[in-house]
Design a protein around this motif. Structure first.
Motif, PDB file in Angstrom:
ATOM      1  N   LEU A  97       0.830  -1.201   0.000  1.00  0.00           N
ATOM      2  CA  LEU A  97       0.000   0.000   0.000  1.00  0.00           C
ATOM      3  C   LEU A  97       0.868   1.256   0.000  1.00  0.00           C
ATOM      4  O   LEU A  97       0.568   2.230  -0.707  1.00  0.00           O
ATOM      5  CB  LEU A  97      -0.936  -0.009   1.212  1.00  0.00           C
ATOM      6  N   ARG A  98       1.938   1.237   0.792  1.00  0.00           N
ATOM      7  CA  ARG A  98       2.836   2.399   0.823  1.00  0.00           C
ATOM      8  C   ARG A  98       3.418   2.657  -0.563  1.00  0.00           C
ATOM      9  O   ARG A  98       3.488   3.804  -1.020  1.00  0.00           O
ATOM     10  CB  ARG A  98       3.951   2.150   1.833  1.00  0.00           C
ATOM     11  N   LYS A  99       3.820   1.607  -1.262  1.00  0.00           N
ATOM     12  CA  LYS A  99       4.376   1.742  -2.605  1.00  0.00           C
ATOM     13  C   LYS A  99       3.342   2.336  -3.570  1.00  0.00           C
ATOM     14  O   LYS A  99       3.644   3.227  -4.366  1.00  0.00           O
ATOM     15  CB  LYS A  99       4.831   0.374  -3.111  1.00  0.00           C
ATOM     16  N   LEU A 100       2.092   1.837  -3.471  1.00  0.00           N
ATOM     17  CA  LEU A 100       1.044   2.293  -4.382  1.00  0.00           C
ATOM     18  C   LEU A 100       0.632   3.736  -4.094  1.00  0.00           C
ATOM     19  O   LEU A 100       0.326   4.494  -5.014  1.00  0.00           O
ATOM     20  CB  LEU A 100      -0.171   1.379  -4.272  1.00  0.00           C
ATOM     21  N   VAL A 101       0.629   4.111  -2.842  1.00  0.00           N
ATOM     22  CA  VAL A 101       0.240   5.475  -2.471  1.00  0.00           C
ATOM     23  C   VAL A 101       1.332   6.476  -2.843  1.00  0.00           C
ATOM     24  O   VAL A 101       1.054   7.587  -3.311  1.00  0.00           O
ATOM     25  CB  VAL A 101      -0.094   5.551  -0.965  1.00  0.00           C
TER      26      VAL A 101
END
Length: 331
Positions: A97-101
């Protein structure tokens, strides 16, 4: 009352256990098999639930419902960015999620080398991994029109540098960035030019810089080489530079420049034609651009390669002939 309290306590224990399990799950590595990263492509406008499904469809054995629930629970579901991502082994739902955000895309690189000509650049584009070959079916004129430069020759118009791009990016997008980069560097160089130059336009500076780029074996010699060519232009002398002849020969050049080649007239033969050739002959870097507009103050009109990457400069033909005998003929 006691039964109610027991029920509430049991519910609290279950909730705590569920929370603990959820916390463990979001921090546990996803079961990505092997050691190879999984490529994930998120198109613009993809809803969070579809993003969770795309992760599973890409080959990650994860429950899309659980992943979507995590996206929603985090409060960041609507902040997920489109792009191309690499999910490496060890990726957790939290780090995913951190990567996608953050939009931490998996990027490829394409390096355009100083001194390359247009033919070499197009070959590099064709071989670049995961770059969409939109330019492949276009001839030079159509390609430049697609980039908003109709009627402009492509040679020398793209700045040599390393460019990053995401998987599936159009090669025209990379070319557009390189074109804009050359525009910026050429504009800056032209603004910093000496006032007494025999150059009428930034295009002429670009052409001269491309010749300097091809003639230079040692970086420190660039301003001196530019100074020689500027002196020749001032006197109306032909530039007599071999790289322009080689460029004019094109595919016919076999690696051995002969006397008859120097006498074969083409628009780029600076032995048979005075002045600058009609287009650049390669992509000059920033140093060559600056050398072309800020050449060394020198009385030299000739130079010859010493054989170690450097050049010997001479102000007279007699001195030049002696240098040729010394460094080229070993006399």
């Amino acid at each position: 009352m006691r039964r109610v309290l027991k029920t509430l306590l049991a519910l609290l224990v279950l909730a705590g256990a569920a929370a603990a399990a959820g916390l463990w799950w979001v921090n546990a590595p996803l079961p990505i098999a092997g050691t190879t990263a999984v490529d994930l492509a998120i198109e613009p406008g993809t809803a969070p639930r579809a993003v969770a499904q795309a992760v599973a469809d890409a080959g990650v054995p994860v429950s899309p419902d659980a992943l979507y629930a995590w996206f929603r629970l985090s409060g960041q579901a609507r902040q997920i960015r489109a792009g191309n991502y690499a999910l490496e082994p060890g990726t957790t739902p939290r780090s995913l999620l951190r990567k996608l955000v953050r939009g931490e895309e998996s990027l490829r690189t394409l390096t355009l080398v100083e001194g390359w000509n247009w033919r070499q650049l197009r070959a590099a584009l064709a071989q670049a991994p995961d770059l969409r070959p939109d330019s492949r079916a276009l001839d030079d004129a159509a390609l430049m029109a697609a980039l908003g430069r109709p009627g402009v020759a492509p040679e020398g118009r793209f700045f040599p540098d390393t460019y990053t791009y995401g998987k599936g990016t159009s090669d025209l997008a990379v070319l557009a960035r390189a074109l804009r980069a050359m525009d910026r560097h050429l504009e800056a160089a032209w603004a910093a030019r000496r006032s007494d130059l025999p150059l009428k336009s930034p295009d002429e500076a670009l052409t001269l810089a491309s010749i300097v780029e091809k003639e230079t074996g040692r970086a420190a010699d660039r301003p001196l080489i530019a100074g020689v060519f500027v002196n020749r232009l001032r006197r109306g002398m032909p530039l007599q530079t071999d790289p322009t002849v080689i460029y004019g020969l094109g595919a016919a050049f076999d690696g051995n420049l002969r006397k008859r080649d120097l006498q074969t007239d083409t628009p780029w033969n600076t032995y048979t034609r005075a002045g600058l050739p009609p287009t650049p002959i390669a992509m000059p870097g920033r140093a060559a651009l600056l050398a072309a507009v800020q050449p060394a103050q020198t009385d030299a009109l000739y130079f010859v390669a010493r054989g170690d990457g450097s050049s010997q400069f001479s102000a007279t033909l007699d001195a030049h002939n002696r240098a040729v005998n010394t460094y080229q003929r070993g006399q």
